[in-house]
Design an enzyme around this catalytic site. Structure first.
Site, PDB file in Angstrom:
ATOM      1  N   MET A 241       0.222  -1.224   0.240  1.00 25.31           N
ATOM      2  CA  MET A 241       0.207   0.115  -0.040  1.00 25.31           C
ATOM      3  C   MET A 241       0.195   1.191   0.014  1.00 25.31           C
ATOM      4  SD  MET A 241      -3.665  -0.962   2.041  1.00 25.31           S
ATOM      5  CE  MET A 241      -2.972  -0.785   3.572  1.00 25.31           C
TER       6      MET A 241
ATOM      7  N   GLY B   8      10.827  -3.108   6.536  1.00 26.97           N
ATOM      8  CA  GLY B   8      10.384  -4.289   5.510  1.00 26.97           C
ATOM      9  C   GLY B   8       9.564  -4.523   4.360  1.00 26.97           C
ATOM     10  N   HIS B   9       8.766  -4.068   4.094  1.00 29.43           N
ATOM     11  CA  HIS B   9       8.287  -3.711   2.205  1.00 29.43           C
ATOM     12  C   HIS B   9      10.222  -4.874   1.335  1.00 29.43           C
ATOM     13  CE1 HIS B   9       5.887  -1.227   3.487  1.00 29.43           C
ATOM     14  NE2 HIS B   9       4.965  -1.668   3.184  1.00 29.43           N
TER      15      HIS B   9
ATOM     16  N   ASP C 288       1.938  -9.773   8.640  1.00 30.03           N
ATOM     17  CA  ASP C 288       0.625  -9.684   8.651  1.00 30.03           C
ATOM     18  C   ASP C 288      -0.219 -11.431   8.651  1.00 30.03           C
ATOM     19  OD1 ASP C 288      -0.648  -6.437   7.638  1.00 30.03           O
ATOM     20  OD2 ASP C 288       0.974  -7.257   7.080  1.00 30.03           O
TER      21      ASP C 288
ATOM     22  N   GLN D  88      -3.159 -12.384   7.176  1.00 32.34           N
ATOM     23  CA  GLN D  88      -3.483 -12.108   6.095  1.00 32.34           C
ATOM     24  C   GLN D  88      -2.838 -13.259   4.874  1.00 32.34           C
ATOM     25  OE1 GLN D  88      -2.598  -7.741   3.757  1.00 32.34           O
ATOM     26  NE2 GLN D  88      -0.633  -9.103   3.170  1.00 32.34           N
TER      27      GLN D  88
ATOM     28  N   ARG E 192       2.411   2.661  10.061  1.00 34.48           N
ATOM     29  CA  ARG E 192       1.689   2.979  11.111  1.00 34.48           C
ATOM     30  C   ARG E 192       2.573   3.121  12.102  1.00 34.48           C
ATOM     31  NH1 ARG E 192      -2.784  -0.548   8.853  1.00 34.48           N
ATOM     32  NH2 ARG E 192      -4.643   0.611   7.483  1.00 34.48           N
TER      33      ARG E 192
HETATM   34  P1  AMP Z   1       1.542  -2.993   3.298  1.00 38.58           P
HETATM   35  O1  AMP Z   1       1.816  -2.518   3.050  1.00 38.58           O
HETATM   36  O2  AMP Z   1       0.961  -2.725   5.021  1.00 38.58           O
HETATM   37  O3  AMP Z   1      -0.355  -3.343   2.882  1.00 38.58           O
HETATM   38  O4  AMP Z   1       2.338  -4.436   3.746  1.00 38.58           O
HETATM   39  C1  AMP Z   1       2.397  -4.667   2.198  1.00 38.58           C
HETATM   40  C2  AMP Z   1       3.382  -6.487   2.852  1.00 38.58           C
HETATM   41  O5  AMP Z   1       4.872  -5.577   3.601  1.00 38.58           O
HETATM   42  C3  AMP Z   1       2.587  -7.283   3.552  1.00 38.58           C
HETATM   43  O6  AMP Z   1       2.942  -8.434   2.774  1.00 38.58           O
HETATM   44  C4  AMP Z   1       2.978  -7.024   4.969  1.00 38.58           C
HETATM   45  O7  AMP Z   1       2.944  -8.343   5.350  1.00 38.58           O
HETATM   46  C5  AMP Z   1       4.907  -6.653   3.873  1.00 38.58           C
HETATM   47  N1  AMP Z   1       4.952  -5.475   5.389  1.00 38.58           N
HETATM   48  C6  AMP Z   1       4.536  -4.732   6.536  1.00 38.58           C
HETATM   49  N2  AMP Z   1       5.449  -4.458   7.280  1.00 38.58           N
HETATM   50  C7  AMP Z   1       6.208  -5.655   7.406  1.00 38.58           C
HETATM   51  C8  AMP Z   1       7.577  -5.710   7.887  1.00 38.58           C
HETATM   52  N3  AMP Z   1       7.176  -4.888   9.507  1.00 38.58           N
HETATM   53  N4  AMP Z   1       7.974  -7.354   8.323  1.00 38.58           N
HETATM   54  C9  AMP Z   1       7.846  -7.832   7.141  1.00 38.58           C
HETATM   55  N5  AMP Z   1       7.099  -7.897   6.108  1.00 38.58           N
HETATM   56  C10 AMP Z   1       6.169  -6.484   6.340  1.00 38.58           C
END
Ligand code: AMP
Length: 284
Positions: A35, A41-42, A155, A158, A192
């Site tokens: 998103m 992480g991403h 997640d 998910q 967040r």
């Molecule tokens: P989001 O942009 O929040 O929808 O996350 C996109 C992807 O990044 C999802 O597969 C999340 O699980 C992953 N993600 C978000 N935060 C982390 C993190 N701290 N460590 C690993 N993967 C992450």
């Protein structure tokens, strides 16, 4: 400054044509849906995805159908330029960045649900959330046509839901889960976290601390789930984290409820710190 090597694509037809071409050339496509508001992480998911395929696609789409009416859809950070900068050294080949109208045109009415796995934890506290997630991920899979897609264990529910959807609908896509990336002090990286004040950031640490303590108590022989939950809640409450959506221990594959914890169970938490609803988890 955008990296000119990264193709930015905002139309479904254009993404599908590009993916068709890549596949016709005999090359594989790896995919990381996000998103935006990208963090390390991403980027870790993207580096892993880069290794898994010949052509790496990242999507950036704040998906309205997975947000509730009183959630942060409108205030969620949108900064394409900043995100492109962050990923410029990873080797991303294309970013799919559609408008909401492109994905959900007037009259849109088709949804997919993973009926049991979507019920507990975040599903219970965010009605319709996983229906929105499963639907948009299936749509993105049909647009990007990946061979491999990488998701974060951050997640956790998910990830289980996507794996189940892929199995149930016979999609020929390998789903890879990557461990949670954390700050040095343990806080799980999250888009967040940007909502947190300095004081809230300090208090938010007790989220990962509670999981860690519960996990070590489990290793020390405490297996009664009620007792473990009480220990975790105590740690959250000490940091004035009182608005807890859930702190639960469930089977790591089925998310079924239990009384006695076992190896492989998932400890999952969602709590509000200030205006930020944060989630975290760990496996026993
Ligand atoms: P989001 O942009 O929040 O929808 O996350 C996109 C992807 O990044 C999802 O597969 C999340 O699980 C992953 N993600 C978000 N935060 C982390 C993190 N701290 N460590 C690993 N993967 C992450």
């Amino acid at each position: 400054m955008t990296d000119s090597k990264i193709k930015i694509i905002d139309k479904i037809k254009d993404m599908q044509s590009l993916s068709n071409k890549i596949r016709m050339d005999g090359r594989t496509i790896s995919f990381v849906p996000t998103m935006g508001a990208l963090h390390d992480g991403h980027l870790t998911l993207m580096r892993a995805a880069k290794e898994k395929g010949d052509f790496l696609v990242v999507s950036i789409f704040v998906n309205p159908t997975q947000f509730g009416p009183n959630e942060d859809f409108n205030k969620y950070s949108r900064d394409l330029e900043g995100d492109i900068k962050k990923i410029s050294s990873i080797g991303v080949d294309a970013v799919f960045f559609p408008d909401v109208d492109e994905i959900y045109p007037d009259g849109y009415e088709t949804y997919v649900e993973v009926q049991e796995l979507q019920k507990p934890l975040c599903g219970q506290h965010r009605p319709g959330h996983f229906k929105g997630v499963a639907t948009v991920v299936l749509k993105l899979f049909n647009i990007v046509k990946p061979d491999v897609a990488v998701f974060g264990e951050k997640d956790y529910q998910q990830l289980l839901i996507i794996k189940k959807m892929v199995r149930d609908l016979h999609l020929e896509i390998e789903i890879i889960g990557m461990p949670i990336v954390r700050e040095d002090d343990g806080l799980a990286l999250s888009s967040r976290n940007a909502y947190l004040s300095d004081d809230e950031r300090k208090r938010a640490l007790s989220i990962s601390k509670s999981l860690k303590t519960m996990s070590s108590e489990f290793s020390n022989g405490k297996h009664d789930i009620k007792e473990l939950i009480n220990i975790g809640k105590g740690i959250l409450n000490e940091s004035s984290i009182l608005d807890i959506d859930y702190l639960e221990i469930r089977d790591g594959n089925t998310l079924k409820n239990e009384h006695i914890a076992k190896r492989g169970d998932i400890v999952a938490v969602a709590a509000k710190v200030g205006n930020a609803r944060l989630i975290d988890n760990t496996k026993l």
